[in-house]
Design a protein around this motif. Structure first.
Motif, PDB file in Angstrom:
ATOM      1  N   ALA A 187      -2.993  -2.150  -7.920  1.00  0.00           N
ATOM      2  CA  ALA A 187      -1.722  -2.672  -8.280  1.00  0.00           C
ATOM      3  C   ALA A 187      -1.415  -3.783  -6.878  1.00  0.00           C
ATOM      4  CB  ALA A 187      -0.847  -1.415  -7.862  1.00  0.00           C
ATOM      5  N   ALA A 188      -1.777  -3.482  -5.975  1.00  0.00           N
ATOM      6  CA  ALA A 188      -1.629  -4.619  -4.926  1.00  0.00           C
ATOM      7  C   ALA A 188      -2.350  -5.854  -5.195  1.00  0.00           C
ATOM      8  CB  ALA A 188      -2.030  -3.983  -3.375  1.00  0.00           C
ATOM      9  N   ALA A 189      -3.609  -5.739  -5.943  1.00  0.00           N
ATOM     10  CA  ALA A 189      -4.253  -6.699  -6.056  1.00  0.00           C
ATOM     11  C   ALA A 189      -3.640  -7.526  -7.165  1.00  0.00           C
ATOM     12  CB  ALA A 189      -5.592  -6.538  -6.646  1.00  0.00           C
ATOM     13  N   ALA A 190      -3.009  -6.782  -8.213  1.00  0.00           N
ATOM     14  CA  ALA A 190      -2.335  -7.475  -9.290  1.00  0.00           C
ATOM     15  C   ALA A 190      -0.866  -8.250  -8.830  1.00  0.00           C
ATOM     16  CB  ALA A 190      -2.042  -6.451 -10.432  1.00  0.00           C
ATOM     17  N   THR A 191      -0.426  -7.487  -7.963  1.00  0.00           N
ATOM     18  CA  THR A 191       0.927  -8.053  -7.297  1.00  0.00           C
ATOM     19  C   THR A 191       0.592  -9.337  -6.589  1.00  0.00           C
ATOM     20  OG1 THR A 191       1.996  -5.675  -6.966  1.00  0.00           O
ATOM     21  CG2 THR A 191       2.926  -7.946  -5.623  1.00  0.00           C
ATOM     22  N   LEU A 192      -0.580  -9.416  -5.579  1.00  0.00           N
ATOM     23  CA  LEU A 192      -0.949 -10.471  -5.005  1.00  0.00           C
ATOM     24  C   LEU A 192      -1.493 -11.758  -5.898  1.00  0.00           C
ATOM     25  CD1 LEU A 192      -1.636 -11.717  -2.089  1.00  0.00           C
ATOM     26  CD2 LEU A 192      -3.921 -10.893  -2.562  1.00  0.00           C
ATOM     27  N   VAL A 193      -2.288 -11.538  -7.130  1.00  0.00           N
ATOM     28  CA  VAL A 193      -2.546 -12.465  -7.970  1.00  0.00           C
ATOM     29  C   VAL A 193      -1.311 -13.293  -8.784  1.00  0.00           C
ATOM     30  CG1 VAL A 193      -3.635 -12.989 -10.155  1.00  0.00           C
ATOM     31  CG2 VAL A 193      -4.894 -11.564  -8.386  1.00  0.00           C
ATOM     32  N   MET A 194      -0.217 -12.212  -9.290  1.00  0.00           N
ATOM     33  CA  MET A 194       0.864 -12.765  -9.920  1.00  0.00           C
ATOM     34  C   MET A 194       1.625 -13.762  -8.750  1.00  0.00           C
ATOM     35  SD  MET A 194       1.719  -9.248 -11.966  1.00  0.00           S
ATOM     36  CE  MET A 194       3.204  -9.960 -13.040  1.00  0.00           C
ATOM     37  N   GLN A 195       1.597 -13.226  -7.699  1.00  0.00           N
ATOM     38  CA  GLN A 195       2.648 -14.043  -6.629  1.00  0.00           C
ATOM     39  C   GLN A 195       2.018 -15.342  -6.456  1.00  0.00           C
ATOM     40  OE1 GLN A 195       3.417 -11.475  -2.939  1.00  0.00           O
ATOM     41  NE2 GLN A 195       4.944 -12.415  -3.308  1.00  0.00           N
ATOM     42  N   ASP A 203       9.720  -9.525  -9.046  1.00  0.00           N
ATOM     43  CA  ASP A 203       9.475  -9.647 -10.640  1.00  0.00           C
ATOM     44  C   ASP A 203       8.178  -9.275 -11.129  1.00  0.00           C
ATOM     45  OD1 ASP A 203      11.908 -10.660 -10.782  1.00  0.00           O
ATOM     46  OD2 ASP A 203      11.492 -12.767 -10.526  1.00  0.00           O
ATOM     47  N   THR A 204       7.184  -8.875 -10.110  1.00  0.00           N
ATOM     48  CA  THR A 204       6.017  -8.573 -10.733  1.00  0.00           C
ATOM     49  C   THR A 204       5.817  -7.351 -11.184  1.00  0.00           C
ATOM     50  OG1 THR A 204       5.209  -7.696  -8.371  1.00  0.00           O
ATOM     51  CG2 THR A 204       4.957  -9.947  -8.823  1.00  0.00           C
ATOM     52  N   GLY A 205       6.664  -6.413 -10.901  1.00  0.00           N
ATOM     53  CA  GLY A 205       6.871  -5.113 -11.652  1.00  0.00           C
ATOM     54  C   GLY A 205       6.125  -4.191 -10.952  1.00  0.00           C
ATOM     55  N   PHE A 206       4.928  -4.474 -10.334  1.00  0.00           N
ATOM     56  CA  PHE A 206       4.043  -3.417  -9.479  1.00  0.00           C
ATOM     57  C   PHE A 206       4.477  -3.641  -8.096  1.00  0.00           C
ATOM     58  CE2 PHE A 206       0.950  -4.966 -13.129  1.00  0.00           C
ATOM     59  CZ  PHE A 206       1.081  -3.959 -13.757  1.00  0.00           C
ATOM     60  N   GLY A 207       4.943  -4.629  -7.547  1.00  0.00           N
ATOM     61  CA  GLY A 207       5.254  -4.945  -6.034  1.00  0.00           C
ATOM     62  C   GLY A 207       6.389  -3.759  -5.679  1.00  0.00           C
TER      63      GLY A 207
END
Length: 275
Positions: A187-195, A203-207
């Motif tokens: 989830a942290a990885a997905a948040t970082l990639v979206m940022q 707005d990432t949802g996971f953050g």
């Protein structure tokens, strides 16, 4: 006779002089209005224009990706949960098999290194595994299509190891289990990639989900704070290594960098278990 060029002012902040320009539209922009891109930097308006709409994002996530890694990880956890429940005759994770597989400092120190891995398949009840697998599925639909199954699996495994290391650091004499470290990591990885793609943290949802769950961890004595924080850090570092390698056009170095994070987590875990 040479004349000095007229200073440019930011298109959004006319009171600010700047020597930088958007590599897409060419307009002068200050550092607050520029976002790092694969080549150069783009102004926030160009970033927003290039970002896909919500409908397009959903379509990209659901465009027939197989999500092999996500499904495999969920399958392993579910099968393991059922097998442990059948063997121990209970589903609350309080049986001898769960105890043998959970991460526990003295046992790891005595050579039972596999607990750093197997702790992720130990779950303490149906709700525990249900919510972990639900979040893993939601994150996998977003992260795995871009990362690929091998890199997604590596981020998850590194996050599991980092979660075990974190649990041993903060509570080495507690028996800890669950896939939360791995889930927090991806989830942290997905948040970082979206940022990095221009999506705001909130707005990432996971953050926001990570923040809420992390705060909740401090109020529930049955939740491993160290496991959550360790998994989050491990996943973020592994993803950052892969992103940096991709920007340098050396993607294989990203896999090695993420592997280094996993090795570091194992070493920290063993050091913490010795206390």
């Amino acid at each position: 006779m040479a004349t000095e060029p007229t200073p440019s002012t930011c298109f959004h902040h006319p009171d600010r002089e700047t020597g930088r320009h958007c590599t897409r539209c060419g307009r002068p922009a200050c550092s607050d209005c520029l976002r790092d891109a694969a080549v150069g930097a783009q102004c926030f308006e160009c970033v927003n224009e290039a970002a896909p709409s919500t409908r397009e994002r959903v379509a990209l996530r659901l465009r027939g990706e197989n999500l092999l890694a996500t499904k495999a990880i969920i399958g392993v956890n579910v099968v393991a949960f059922l097998a442990i429940a059948l063997k121990d005759g209970r589903i609350d994770g309080g049986g001898p098999t769960s105890t043998m597989l959970a991460v526990y400092g003295p046992a790891v120190h005595n050579g039972e290194w596999w607990r750093l891995f197997t702790s992720s398949i130990v779950h303490y009840g149906l709700l525990h595994i249900f919510f972990n697998m639900l979040v893993l599925w939601l994150v996998g639909r977003v992260l795995e299509p871009g990362a690929g199954p091998l890199r997604f699996t590596e981020i998850y495994v590194v996050s599991v190891l980092a979660g075990s290391a974190g649990a041993l650091l903060l509570s080495p004499h507690a028996s800890t289990g669950g896939a939360s470290g791995g889930v927090f990591g991806v989830a942290a990885a997905a948040t970082l990639v979206m940022q990095r793609q221009g999506v705001r943290f909130w707005d990432t949802g996971f953050g926001p989900l990570l923040v809420i769950n992390l705060l909740f961890s401090f109020y529930d004595r049955n939740v491993s704070v160290g496991g959550h924080i360790g998994g989050l850090i491990g996943g973020a570092l592994a993803a950052e290594a892969m992103l940096a390698a991709r920007r340098a056009e050396q993607p294989k170095l990203g896999v090695l960098g993420a592997g280094f994070v996993g090795v570091a987590a194992v070493m920290i875990g063993f050091a913490a278990a010795a206390r």
